[in-house]
Each structure stands twice: as C-alpha cells, then as structure tokens.
Design a protein around this motif. Structure first.
Motif, short mmCIF file in Angstrom:
data_model
loop_
_atom_site.label_atom_id
_atom_site.label_comp_id
_atom_site.label_asym_id
_atom_site.label_seq_id
_atom_site.Cartn_x
_atom_site.Cartn_y
_atom_site.Cartn_z
N GLY A 227 45.69 -9.42 5.91
CA GLY A 227 45.03 -8.17 5.52
C GLY A 227 45.23 -7.08 6.55
O GLY A 227 45.87 -7.26 7.58
N SER A 270 42.62 -7.00 1.59
CA SER A 270 42.96 -8.42 1.66
C SER A 270 44.17 -8.67 0.78
O SER A 270 44.20 -8.25 -0.38
CB SER A 270 41.78 -9.28 1.19
N TRP A 281 38.18 -12.90 0.61
CA TRP A 281 37.75 -12.05 1.72
C TRP A 281 37.30 -12.82 2.95
O TRP A 281 37.12 -12.24 4.01
CB TRP A 281 36.62 -11.12 1.27
N VAL A 294 39.99 -17.01 7.76
CA VAL A 294 39.82 -15.58 7.55
C VAL A 294 38.39 -15.24 7.95
O VAL A 294 37.45 -15.48 7.20
CB VAL A 294 40.07 -15.20 6.08
N MET A 299 36.98 -8.52 7.95
CA MET A 299 37.20 -7.72 6.76
C MET A 299 36.02 -6.81 6.45
O MET A 299 35.96 -6.18 5.39
CB MET A 299 37.47 -8.64 5.56
#
Length: 751
Positions: A227, A270, A281, A294, A299
């Motif tokens: 991302g 993303s 996400w 992640v 994010m």
C-alpha cells in the motif's frame, strides 16, 4: 525591471569584513526560475540542496556544503532580520518556516557559505540565507495566481494531482511610513509520499490475497509492497503586515506574519484483495506462498492543523558619521500544532474511532540581538563590528491516546517529552583595508549555552500517575576564532583564504524528544556534546566585463557530529535516535560562472558545479562505519540557469539541476536505484516563459522536470503533463514520476 528598495546591507567580495563566500540573487535572477514558494529562490545556488517533495511541502529541508538536508540546525535563514530557521527540531520537522515570507515579496537573497563571520554562530556551519523584501515607495496593488498540475504513477498508484496559489498585496508610502499588507493562499494535492512493504511472519491462518506489488527495497532485498500513503491535501494561508518608518537617521521595520496550515491524509491505498475481491486493510496475509503482516495503524488516516505567529522588529540608525547601531528582536510561537491519527483505516471492517493525538504545546522561541559598527577605529580603513545575541527555545510534545481521534479527544498520555535551551553570545570582528591589495578580517565569538527543564516519559503501568523522568541539564561555554585574508593583485582578480572554528550546540529535540507513536519511535540523548567544526575556504575570483568566474576550495572537519540515525522497520514504522559521530571530514570544490548580457545583450547565464567528498573518519560507537560516505551527500551537484530576452516584454528561461547518487544509510548499503527509500541522482530540466502585457499584467507558463526524470530522495520527487515515455517497471507496473507544470498570472497596479 523597476527599482526596489530594501533595508538590508549588501555585501561585496572585495571589501574588508567580507569573510565568507557569498552568492547574491536579485529579482532579475529569478526570471529563469519557476518560483512557487520561497525556497525556490535559492535552490539553484552552489552546493545547496532543497528537499521539497511537492509544491506546498512543509518539510522543505535545506542542506549546504558538508551539511546534509536533514542536518537542518547547521543552516540559518533570515527574512528582514527575522529567523525562519527552525532550531527546535531536525530532519523533516526542522525545515525552515519558508511560508512566513511569500515568494512574491522577495527583492533580494544572499547565500553566505560557512561560519567564517563572527556575526553567526555554529548554526551557520553550512551557511546562511539572508532574504530582504521590498519596502513600498508608492501605492501599489499586486495580484498573482498560479495553477499546478502533475501526473504521477508509482507502485500501485496512478493518478493526476493539482493545486493552485493566490497572492494579494497592497503597499503604500504615507510620508515617512511605508505600509505593506499581503495574503498568500496555497492549496495543493501531493502524490503519495510513503510506500509500505510487509514483514515476514509465521502464522497458521493467513488470509490469501492478491495485489501486492513485487519489487525491491533500497538495499536490493525483494519485498511485497502492500500500500501507500495516498494523496495528501495541503492548504496554507499566510497573512503578513509590514510597517516601515523613517525618522531622522533612523529606521524601524515591524514584521508580523501568521500562518494557518492544514493537511488531510485520508486517502491511504491498499493494493490487497481477498478471494472475494474485497480490500484488505490489516492482519496477516499470504500471497504467492509469502506470509507477511499488514499493521492496522500503518493504513490509518490523519489530519494536521498548525497555526504559527511570528513578530519581528528591526531598528537601525546612525549614531554618528562613523558609527551605526542595529537591533533585531523576534518572537515565534506555535499557537497550535496538532496531528490526529486513526488506529485503523476507516474502510477497515474492524475500524473504531480510537486513535492518537500529537500535540505541541508551549513551543517557540525568542531572539534578540544588537550590533554596533564603527568605521575608522584606531587606523584608517579599519571597521569594527561588535554585538550581542540572545536566544531561548522551548519544545513540548504530548502524545495522547484518543477514543475519538477525529474530534481530537485527549484521553490519556501515551508519551510526553520536552525541554528548553538558551544561548547568550557576544562577538567582535575587525576588518582592515591594509592597502589597495591586501585586507584582513579577524573575529571572535563567545557563546554561553545551556539546556534545562528537560523531561521524557517512562511510565510504569503499575503506578496511578503517568511517570516522567527529569533529564539532566547542561551548560557549556565556547569561543570561536575567525580569520580571513584577502589579496587583490589587480582590479580583475581576488584571492581570499578564510578559516574558522564553530560550535553547533544541540537543539531541544536532539536532547529531550522521546516518544512512541503509531508509526515511529524516537529516543532522547540529553548528554550530547556540541559539534566542533574547523572550516577552511580558499576563493579565487576573476571579474569580467559581463560577470565573474569563481572557484572555491573548502574543507570541513567536524568532531562530535550529531547524526540522526534511523531504521525503517518492515511495515513502514521507523525508530531513530541521535548519536554523535566522532569525526567527519568533508572536502569540496565549487566552480561558479555568472555571465550577463551576452548574445547581443539578450542572454544571462548562471552556472555552478560542486564536487563534495564527505566521509566518516572516526566512529568509536561502530568502527565499521569508518570510511563510509556521509549520508544524503551527493558527490556531484550542478545547476544551470539561462534567461533569454526574446523581446522587451517577453523572456524565456531554462534551468537544469543535477545531482549524483548518494546514500541514506550510514553503512552505505542502500544502493538500489528508483525505489522508495533510495537516494537517487537526477537531472531535471525546467522551462519558464513570461510575457508582460500592458498595464502591469503578465502571463507565465512553466514546467519542472520536463523529461519526467525518475528519482527518489527517500520519498518520490515532484512529477508532469502525462506525455511521459520514460518509466521504471515494478512487477509489470510503470513508475512515472512525471513533471510539474503551471500557469501563472501576475497583475501589478501602481498609482
């Protein structure tokens, strides 16, 4: 070009008292430059690098000579005697507050290289930028507006972003009073500044995904990029009031500047999709047999609000025919500086309003100085300059846990840190014109520095109160001698050798800033010693009928160099601290040629090329770094500016900027080009044309990075109209930074 009036002193390279190499820019020199913001004015000068990632970037850091772009406390910027340099923080947070003066009001700029004048302390190790604005001499209205556009593609992002600037000013002269009012609004959307790759983890049930981009990091390691930080929308409003008053042999200049800045970063991207096509996400995922994490906070989105106020007063006048006195005072206050961040992306199914708030309170500085100049002291041709200076800085940062980040609720402390520093200085410098061929300048600067009231958090969850550690205070005194000898064998030649000692004292952030935020960790170091620099410069200058050619040979040896060491962790978070490097040596050569009015008087040229060799000589903390090149220090840098007068009312300008590759890591292992985190070299071509219509109206068209040069200076550089054919391919995707283009309209009405 109409005559403009400024209230600052001009310098000449052939005068006694001239101790440093100086580059001078006037409004005529701006003709070949696409000037969007103030830092554009000096970015093409010798041995200077401005790291501005996009138009309107608040992190437009500056490096000069052997001081890299993140060693921001080694350079100083003044506008009408008011400090713009930000000696509270370093790296990207230590960029000068360029927006406190608008580019449209600048009449002249000087770059003073090195700490060879006793008037400046160790914060001038790299150099000093001195900006003087125009003082109204009659009633005038000024309006200019610019539109910006750029096409950008990298990793999983491909889009066009745009922005605009509007500037309004009114000036008048009422008897002995000059009045100036201005408003500058800059709004721009920036390309994504950060890109994220996943950390490899072990997990029994990762979510299968697609969409991660295969590529390499700056050290050449294969990574899966999941991302980016998305488009950032920035808006800055600057309000300015200047009052200048002449009375008898004295003049006073009051500067009041207010900045209101906002940044919204709520467009995180993303690249990941699950088996149902839904964006992913956060969590542990798997693509192509590779399992990685992640982080949810990576994010998250954020909003920044920052308000600053600067008030400066300059008073100067003649005490007698041979003596002059000048006073400058300034107060700068951060009225509000608050960043609100979410713990997760609002599009994450697990999103809650929980987040974090970073709040700078009681942050700012006060400075005051007095300077006395006396001509003809003891002997004819001797000028004595002496002065006093006082500086006080305070920085406080609170990081809060928030149950409603967007509303800015401050529920409990996550970390706290801050402190104060102060400096009192006295200097004396004598310039002696010995005869027509020889002159001598000698100076001494004494500084008394202290750090106080430092603190940082070290909380024990078992105790009811939030635990604070009081950091030790320091006090130090240093004396810095300066010497410069000039030899002028003829009217056309000028030789000058300068040598200076300089001490750069630690700033508040380096000493006391300690916090842990979602995506960064900073460790304080309250025991830092001052940087100790020995600087030398040999200048050879040849004057011609149409300009000058100059060569500078310079060397710097800096002990206890304070370097911000940081490591980017998988997932995009970073950890950093400030560690002294025992000794760094820098050698350099600058070639500068400024030629005006050739090609039948229609063409002006400014050209400079600099070679710099900067290496770590001693580093007891990690001897393996000895012999490594200094970070963010290109070996070669060069600039070319051309301005051609097509007609009396129509000019065409071109500019070329070059830098070779450099390193971002102290171990010099980041050798990969054209990837996020790299320190790429670049060759950027820009064009500008301005057509003056009647009645004070002018139209301009400009483009930077015309050839769509791909370059990362950690973050991606500015990008152009979507006509690019050059590209870098990552996982089958083309990276196309592009070039920024803009249209400018300027209207000036005088009565």
């Amino acid at each position: 070009m109409e005559e403009v009036v400024v209230w600052g002193d001009a310098h000449g390279s052939r005068e006694a008292g001239y101790a440093s190499p100086i580059s001078v820019l006037t409004q005529e020199d701006f003709a070949a430059i696409n000037v969007a913001t103030t830092e554009d004015v000096v970015k093409y000068e010798p041995s200077i690098v401005i790291r501005r990632r996009f138009i309107g970037d608040s992190n437009g850091t500056m490096g000069i000579r052997g001081s890299n772009m993140f060693q921001t406390s080694r350079s100083m910027v003044f506008a009408d005697g008011v400090p713009l340099h930000y000696l509270l923080q370093s790296r990207w947070s230590g960029a000068p507050r360029w927006t406190m003066v608008s580019a449209s009001e600048i009449a002249r700029a000087e770059v003073i290289y090195g700490p060879f004048s006793a008037e400046y302390g160790g914060n001038a190790m790299g150099g000093v930028v001195v900006i003087e604005s125009a003082i109204p001499q009659k009633r005038e209205f000024h309006f200019d507006s610019s539109l910006y556009n750029q096409d950008f593609a990298a990793y999983g992002f491909d889009d066009t972003v745009s922005g605009y600037k509007t500037f309004l000013s009114y000036g008048d002269k009422l008897g002995d009073l000059s009045l100036y009012l201005s408003y500058n609004h800059l709004e721009n959307a920036a390309q994504p500044q950060s890109y994220f790759y996943g950390a490899g983890v072990s997990s029994s049930g990762p979510v299968p995904v697609t969409g991660a981009v295969t590529g390499k990091d700056s050290r050449g390691n294969p990574q899966l990029w999941f991302g980016d930080s998305g488009v950032e929308d920035t808006a800055t409003d600057n309000y300015k009031v200047k009052l200048a008053y002449n009375f008898d042999d004295w003049s006073a200049l009051l500067n009041v500047a207010y900045e209101d800045r906002g940044t919204v970063a709520d467009a995180r991207n993303s690249y990941l999709r699950d088996s149902n096509g839904n964006r992913v996400w956060s969590g542990t995922v798997e693509q192509g047999g590779q399992v990685f994490a992640v982080p949810a906070s990576r994010m998250g989105v954020s909003e920044l609000e920052r308000d600053s106020l600067s008030v400066g007063l300059r008073l100067r006048g003649d005490l007698s025919e041979r003596s002059r006195l000048e006073f400058n005072i300034n107060e700068f206050q951060v009225l509000r500086d608050e960043t609100r961040s979410s713990g997760r992306n609002p599009r994450d199914p697990a999103y809650t309003p929980d987040g974090q708030v970073n709040d700078y309170g009681d942050t700012g500085w006060q400075t005051a100085d007095a300077k006395l100049t006396v001509d003809g002291v003891l002997l004819p041709g001797v000028t004595l300059v002496s002065g006093l200076r006082y500086e006080a800085y305070e920085l406080n940062l609170d990081v809060y846990r928030s149950s409603h980040w967007r509303a800015g609720s401050q529920d409990s402390y996550s970390s706290r840190s801050g402190g104060e520093t102060g400096l009192a200085a006295a200097f004396v410098q004598a310039g002696w014109d010995i005869n027509e061929q020889w002159n001598l300048t000698a100076g001494l600067r004494y500084e008394d520095w202290q750090s106080d009231k430092g603190y940082y958090s070290d909380d024990d969850p078992a105790t009811p109160a939030f635990d604070i550690v009081q950091a030790p205070s320091q006090s130090r005194s240093e004396a810095s001698p300066k010497l410069s000898i000039g030899y002028l064998p003829s009217r056309d030649w000028n030789f000058r050798y300068s040598i200076a000692r300089a001490y750069r004292f630690p700033i508040v952030e380096e000493l006391f800033s300690q916090y842990q935020a979602y995506n960064s960790i900073n460790e304080a170091n309250p025991d830092l010693l001052p940087e100790d620099g020995l600087h030398q410069n040999l200048m050879v200058e040849r004057l011609t009928e149409r300009g000058s050619v100059r060569v500078n040979l310079f060397t710097e040896t800096i002990d206890n160099g304070i370097e911000s060491q940081s490591t980017v962790l998988p997932g995009g978070a970073s950890i950093r601290t400030f560690i002294p490097v025992d000794e760094v040596e820098t050698d350099g050569i600058e070639f500068i040629a400024n030629v005006y009015g050739f090609a039948d008087g229609k063409l002006d040229m400014r050209f400079n090329l600099a070679w710099t060799d900067s290496v770590t000589v001693r580093n007891a903390a990690d001897p393996t770094l000895e012999g490594m090149r200094s970070v963010r220090m290109p070996e070669w840098r060069g600039n070319l500016m051309l301005d051609y007068q097509l007609r009396d009312n129509w000019d065409l300008g071109a500019n070329l900027q070059y830098a070779s590759d450099s390193f971002g890591r102290t171990d010099n292992t980041d050798t990969e080009d054209n990837v996020y985190g790299a320190q790429d070299g670049y060759t950027r071509l820009g064009l500008k044309s301005t057509y003056d219509l009647e009645n004070g109206i002018a139209l301009g068209l400009g483009v930077d990075n015309l050839t769509d040069e791909i370059a990362y200076v950690a973050h991606p550089g500015p990008a152009a109209p979507g006509t690019s054919t050059s590209a870098t391919t990552i996982d089958g995707r083309q990276s196309r930074p592009g070039a920024a283009s803009w249209l400018t309209t300027r209207i000036r009405i005088e009565t």
